[in-house]
Structure formats: C-alpha cells, structure tokens
Design an enzyme around this catalytic site. Structure first.
Site, PDB file in Angstrom:
ATOM      1  N   GLY A  54       0.811  -1.211   0.000  1.00 51.53           N
ATOM      2  CA  GLY A  54       0.000   0.000   0.000  1.00 51.53           C
ATOM      3  C   GLY A  54       0.842   1.258   0.000  1.00 51.53           C
ATOM      4  N   GLY A  57      14.427  -3.688  -3.491  1.00 48.97           N
ATOM      5  CA  GLY A  57      14.646  -4.023  -4.890  1.00 48.97           C
ATOM      6  C   GLY A  57      15.658  -3.103  -5.554  1.00 48.97           C
ATOM      7  N   GLY A  62       1.531  23.941   1.355  1.00 46.46           N
ATOM      8  CA  GLY A  62       0.904  23.078   0.371  1.00 46.46           C
ATOM      9  C   GLY A  62      -0.131  22.201   1.050  1.00 46.46           C
ATOM     10  N   HIS A  68     -31.761  18.793  -6.183  1.00 46.93           N
ATOM     11  CA  HIS A  68     -32.055  19.783  -5.141  1.00 46.93           C
ATOM     12  C   HIS A  68     -32.685  19.083  -3.945  1.00 46.93           C
ATOM     13  CE1 HIS A  68     -33.298  23.602  -3.338  1.00 46.93           C
ATOM     14  NE2 HIS A  68     -34.470  23.019  -3.095  1.00 46.93           N
ATOM     15  N   ILE A 111       7.916  21.140   3.113  1.00 46.16           N
ATOM     16  CA  ILE A 111       8.483  21.993   2.060  1.00 46.16           C
ATOM     17  C   ILE A 111       8.710  21.236   0.761  1.00 46.16           C
ATOM     18  CG2 ILE A 111       9.535  23.615   3.669  1.00 46.16           C
ATOM     19  CD1 ILE A 111      12.188  22.112   3.306  1.00 46.16           C
ATOM     20  N   GLY A 112       8.010  20.147   0.578  1.00 47.77           N
ATOM     21  CA  GLY A 112       8.130  19.416  -0.668  1.00 47.77           C
ATOM     22  C   GLY A 112       8.623  17.996  -0.464  1.00 47.77           C
ATOM     23  N   GLY A 146       5.628  25.663   5.284  1.00 50.25           N
ATOM     24  CA  GLY A 146       5.101  25.210   4.004  1.00 50.25           C
ATOM     25  C   GLY A 146       3.592  25.116   4.043  1.00 50.25           C
TER      26      GLY A 146
END
Length: 466
Positions: free
Chosen positions: A39, A114, A182, A445, A270-271, A180
């Site tokens: 996941g 991997g 975002g 509605h 910050i990213g 940040g």
C-alpha cells in the site's frame, strides 16, 4: 535460479499495486516488490490515515459548536492517543485489503529492497539479507517519494516532524510551527488547530496553497485566521534550532522585519524528494530531470527499453490518483494496448483542510497567461439552501471558460464536501464539455452541488440565486 515474470513492479503504493493488478488482469505474469508495507506511503502513512485524523478533528470541531445546531454537549475533550489509534487501525485495515488484492489477482509479492541489476533483471534483498533475482522483460518503477528536510535541521521525530511523525505524535503540540502551506502543511495545520494547538503557518511565496487559484488562497487564509491560526506569507525562516524544550525560530515577514518565535514543535512540509537512490538507476542509465525526477513519455516509458516509471518519482502533480492512473497506462501499454496519455489539466487536486479545497484545470491567471480570453463565474455557498441548512455557508465555486469556444478551462472550489464534488467538473473536462452541456445538466435539489451549476451560469450572466 532467477524467478521469471512478464512484469515486475518495484513499489506497492497506489501506483504500484494498481499497475500490478491491471497487468495481471491483462494476462501478464506479475510480481511486486515492496520494502516495507503493501500500500506504500499513501495508504499506510499518507492519504488515508491523515483523512482519518482529519475526520476526528472535524467531529471534535462540530461537538464544540453543538449549540449552533440546537444541541448541547458538555465536558467535551479530545484523546489524541485514541485519535491516532483509530487512524492506524484504518491504515492497517487497508493494508490487509491490498494484501488480499494481490492474492486475488495472483500477483507474486516479494518483500525486500529491490534494485535494477541489468537489462530485465532486478534483485530483492529481504530483511535477513537473503538476495533473490527476478527477471522480466518489463520493470515498472513506482518507488514514490519522501519528505524533504530542512537543510540545517533534519527531522528527529521529537521536536522536528515530517508528515509521518505528525501522524503518530509523541505528544500534543501546544504551539506548532508549520513550514510550508501546500496540501500536507495546511492539512496538518488544520488538524492540530482543531485539536487545540496554537498554530503558525509560514509560507515563502506570497500566498498559501500557491498552486490554487488566487481567490481560493485568499478565502482560505481569511478562514484559517478566523479559526485562530497565524498565517505568514512572503516569509522566510532565517534561523531555526531545536532542543529538548522546543523549537526557536527567527522569521522574516514580507515587511522585512525579523521576529523571534518559540514553539513546542515544527512540522516541515516543504516538498518531496523522489526515492531514486540505491535502486540501480545510474547504472542502468535512466534519465532524470534537474530535480532528480525520472523522465517519461506519455505511456510512462523511461529512456531505457523495458523500464517504466510512474507516480511520485516522475513529473508532477504528485498525487496518488495520478499515480494509479499512470499504473493502468503503463500496464496497458506493456500489454500491447494504446492507452491515451494523461492530460495533467484533467487531474483534480484536493486539500482536506477546513474548509476543504478542490480544483481541476487552469486557474484564472494561468488561463490568461496561456492566451485565453476568459469568462469567469463565481457562486457563494451562502446562496445555496443545502449549505445553509448544514451550517456550512462559508465557501464558493469558481469556473473559468474559454470565451471563444465555451470550453471549461478550470474549476476551483472551497467549502464543505468540495473534494467529493470536484469529480463532476473533472468528468466534464475529460469529455471536453462546454458551458452548454453544463447548463443543460440537471443538478439535484437540495444539494451543495447546485453551486457548481450556478457558477457555470454566473460565468455567462445567468446565475439564478444571487
């Protein structure tokens, strides 16, 4: 002896596991390699558990405002440990769900680290140090990304947090600094503010949620300040240091004045940094851009034959649903199909703060920069009966159309449940809808979705309820 497959997927996040499922559905013998939890980050440490946290905070918020609904609630309190426990339970349930999906779709699961080991080869080293070699004509890289640290103050999980620490906090922050604004920063700012922390958000750019339309940014800043947050835009962190007692920071605001602040904790948002290290990319010659993200074509191929890449290790937007769709594109291309390349303008973005934000397509400013003559419609939630009945009249919907052709260029929403409604506009954009089809669409509605219809009408001077 190496195990042989048609497709190997490295990474089992929302891009990787979907790619594996689709490849298997198409008759390809498929394996997936995961170093930690099936996941990936999104399901276990990102999208899903954060929404569980935010749901708890939302209910706590409503409980505190019960009298607004003619109700009474006494001795209200929040148990952060219990809130986090519920969130982790949700993540565990979905992790088990992905495990089931792998079995159902006959995808071989290899747990370990991997690494590309030559053309069509990938090695997997498990937790005991045992290495297995897998081979396949096609390998899909879906290793995702991680939070970017401050260069002079790496996260320690004690006083300095990334999103991952913020989901399982060692204690409730009293005075929180969020660097940040975002989606990640604003969501955690919203969560901890609702839970009772004193929150300050610092954004280097001139407005919060800077990828959104400017009108959305302005409305959100006003709403968050009303909720008690301190918002500093056009600001930078000049100095920051942490010790056992907290975090001290010197922040220079847009007015050029430096302010010293003391905080109990800081969340750094910050990213992201792509997870491209130590997976054999340099040795394989896979091309990257100047930020370290892999270059791909419209079918998710890299420059190396048989090596594909999807999700957060490729170009933005860095969103789970974008990764999943790329997984399908890559699998179908590998199987010999001819899937359509993804159009970034048709990828919706959602931020689950309070109020919620959702958008798709071009902002008004970006549309004008691209040379369009635009028609813009706005409709406020205060003009919508359902929003008023729910006690959620704060918000609006904004639409941007090409004035010449009527093409829907963008839609931007802020308010209750807009993250559920944006898909209506997304379908419209994918179908290349114009204002005519949207005007002729019958909206039920009473629903908040009626604001979507009214915002289209408003762009053409035909709004009915304002």
């Amino acid at each position: 002896m190496a195990e042989s497959y048609d497709v190997i997927v490295l990474g089992s996040g929302p891009g990787g596991y979907v790619a594996a499922i689709r490849a298997s559905q198409l008759g390809l013998k498929t394996a997936i390699v995961e170093r930690e939890l099936l996941g990936g980050i999104c399901l276990n440490w990102g999208c899903i558990p954060t929404k569980a946290l935010l749901r708890s905070a939302e209910i706590y918020h409503f409980m505190q405002h019960a009298k607004d609904y003619g109700l009474a609630a006494e001795k209200i309190s929040a148990d952060l440990d219990a809130v986090v426990k519920r969130s982790r339970g949700v993540a565990k349930q979905l992790n088990q769900g992905v495990t089931h999906l792998m079995k159902k779709n006959k995808v071989a699961v290899h747990m370990g680290i991997g690494k590309l080991a030559g053309k069509g080869r990938l090695t997997v080293t498990d937790k005991d140090g045992k290495t297995t070699e897998l081979t396949a004509k096609n390998i899909i890289l879906a290793t995702g990304a991680r939070a970017r640290d401050l260069p002079n103050l790496p996260a320690d999980g004690k006083r300095v947090w990334t999103y991952r620490h913020a989901m399982t906090p060692p204690e409730m922050p009293k005075k929180l600094l969020v660097i940040g604004s975002g989606a990640i920063g604003i969501e955690f700012a919203s969560f901890y503010n609702d839970m009772g922390a004193e929150v300050t958000v610092v954004e280097m750019l001139d407005r919060i949620v800077p990828v959104e339309d400017a009108d959305i940014s302005a409305h959100l800043e006003k709403a968050l300040k009303k909720q008690g947050m301190t918002i500093m835009t056009g600001a930078k962190i000049d100095k920051i240091a942490a010790d056992g007692n907290g975090v001290k920071a010197t922040i220079t605001g847009k007015d050029g004045k430096a302010v010293d602040g003391a905080f109990s904790h800081v969340i750094v948002a910050i990213g992201i940094v792509p997870n491209t290290a130590d997976i054999g990319l340099k040795e394989a010659g896979v091309a990257m851009d100047d930020r370290g993200f892999l270059k791909t074509d419209g079918a998710c191929r890299t420059n190396i034959d048989g090596v594909w890449a999807i999700g957060d290790i490729t170009a933005p937007p860095w969103l789970a649903h974008k990764a999943s769709h790329e997984g399908v594109i890559a699998a179908e291309a590998i199987a010999g199909g001819h899937p359509h390349a993804m159009d970034p303008r048709n990828i919706p973005g959602c931020t689950y703060c309070h109020p919620q934000i959702a958008s798709v397509g071009l902002t008004e400013a970006k549309a004008k920069e691209a040379g369009y003559q635009v028609k813009v419609g706005n409709f406020p939630f205060i003009g919508n009966g359902k929003a008023i009945a729910l006690g959620e009249p704060d918000g609006f919907v904004k639409t941007v159309f090409d004035a010449k052709t009527g093409e829907l260029l963008g839609a931007h929403m802020i308010g209750a449940e807009v993250t559920e409604m944006i898909q209506g506009y997304t379908v419209g954009k994918t179908l290349e809808t114009t204002e005519a089809e949207l005007m002729e669409t019958v909206f039920p509605h009473p629903t908040i979705s009626e604001t979507m219809h009214e915002a289209v009408l408003a762009a053409y001077g035909r709004a009915l309820h304002i």
